[in-house]
Design an enzyme around this catalytic site. Structure first.
Site: not given
Ligand code: FAD
Length: 283
Positions: A102, A259, A43, A11, A158, A142, A9, A100, A70, A169, A209
């Site tokens: 940020d 991905h 998103y 992104e 989840k 995370h 996939s 979720r 997303h 990630q 980042f």
């Protein structure tokens, strides 16, 4: 290893400008040659890119490819989120990436972030099994997680709430992924966890980042990248070789797919996929 055995996939992030949108269309057409399972579109957590995400997603879906938006609450009401998901459903979309997100700077205050497991529960309650649901996970943990075990337990929450699989990630140390998979299995997680691969294109941006999202750039890699200075062509070429090796190691050791974080560019992702020999085979 054939293309048909692994899930691929790509992104994208939504572009705000007509030029960026036209470029994204070209990139998507070029990457379609690799027959990905879906193209996902990020998103923005607070308004600015929301309609851009929707437009990009609807464009991809209208082109005959599978799009996976997303999605997060990001302070929106249940009615608004439900209406957006209904729009996606009406457009024939079959997969969502539930997050979720940020809180964008400047919002905060009264808005409460909705955890991804709550969003998954909400989607399953409102839309039953109309969508395949992806969630995010973090082999290097995370940044806000209280502990390693805690983060894995919330990933399990989840998946137990009804998500079908998780996308990681990005990371550059394959051992972080393999250890994470092992720990997930010990915690009773038996759903697929797809590695997210970020080809390095610009060291300064990546370093900034990575700090924010808790992804580690190993010291040897940082040193190597520093050597290239502003020679972006060399960084790109090095990044492609590095990502190819990483993907090879991951796939040879059982990763169920890849991905790719394309950064809306064809070449790095296309070259990596070609290097890996993942060319679609007619069945
Ligand atoms: P959650 O799974 O909700 O976890 C957030 C934090 O809270 C973690 O520390 C976790 O341990 C903890 N936690 C989880 N559930 C609970 C609970 N029920 N109670 C208490 N604590 C809990 N960001 C964007 O803004 N837009 C995007 O499109 C986007 N796409 C992404 C795609 C992928 C594949 C990945 C890996 C990340 C993406 N992100 C995106 C970044 C993501 O939004 C941030 O990392 C965000 O901080 C966490 O989102 P999440 O869905 O993983 O959160």
């Amino acid at each position: 290893m054939s293309h048909n055995d692994i899930r691929l996939s790509f992104e994208f992030f939504p572009s705000k400008t007509p030029e960026g949108q036209a470029k994204l269309k070209t990139v998507r057409e070029e990457l379609s040659a690799f027959a990905p399972e879906f193209f996902s579109v990020t998103y923005g957590a607070g308004g600015s890119t929301r309609s851009n995400t929707k437009n990009a997603v609807l464009d991809i879906q209208a082109s005959g490819q599978s799009a996976a938006p997303h999605l997060s609450f990001g302070g929106d009401s249940k009615e608004d989120v439900k209406a957006l998901i209904q729009e996606y459903k009406d457009a024939g979309i079959k997969r969502l990436v539930a997050l979720r997100g940020d809180m964008p700077s400047g919002m905060g205050g009264s808005s409460q972030l909705v955890y991804a497991n709550q969003l998954v529960t909400f989607i399953r309650e409102e839309f039953a099994n109309d969508f395949e649901l992806e969630v995010a996970c973090y082999p290097e943990i995370h940044p806000e997680a209280k502990s390693y075990a805690d983060d894995i337990n919330y990933l399990k929450a989840k998946l137990d709430a009804g998500a079908n699989s998780a996308i990681t990630q990005y990371f550059y140390n394959p051992d972080a992924y393999f250890y994470f998979i092992d720990q997930c299995q010990r915690a009773g997680i038996d759903k697929p966890i797809y590695p997210g691969i970020m080809p390095i294109m610009n060291y300064k941006n990546l370093a900034r980042f990575s700090k924010a999202c808790g992804a580690e750039i190993p010291r040897w890699l940082a040193k190597r990248l520093e050597d290239f200075g502003d020679d972006t062509d060399s960084i790109k070429a090095f990044g492609i070789d590095l990502a190819t090796d990483l993907c090879e190691t991951l796939l040879e050791n059982g990763a169920p797919g890849l991905h790719l974080y394309t950064m809306n560019q064809t070449e790095p992702s296309a070259t990596i996929v070609k290097n890996l020999g993942l060319i679609p085979v007619e069945e």
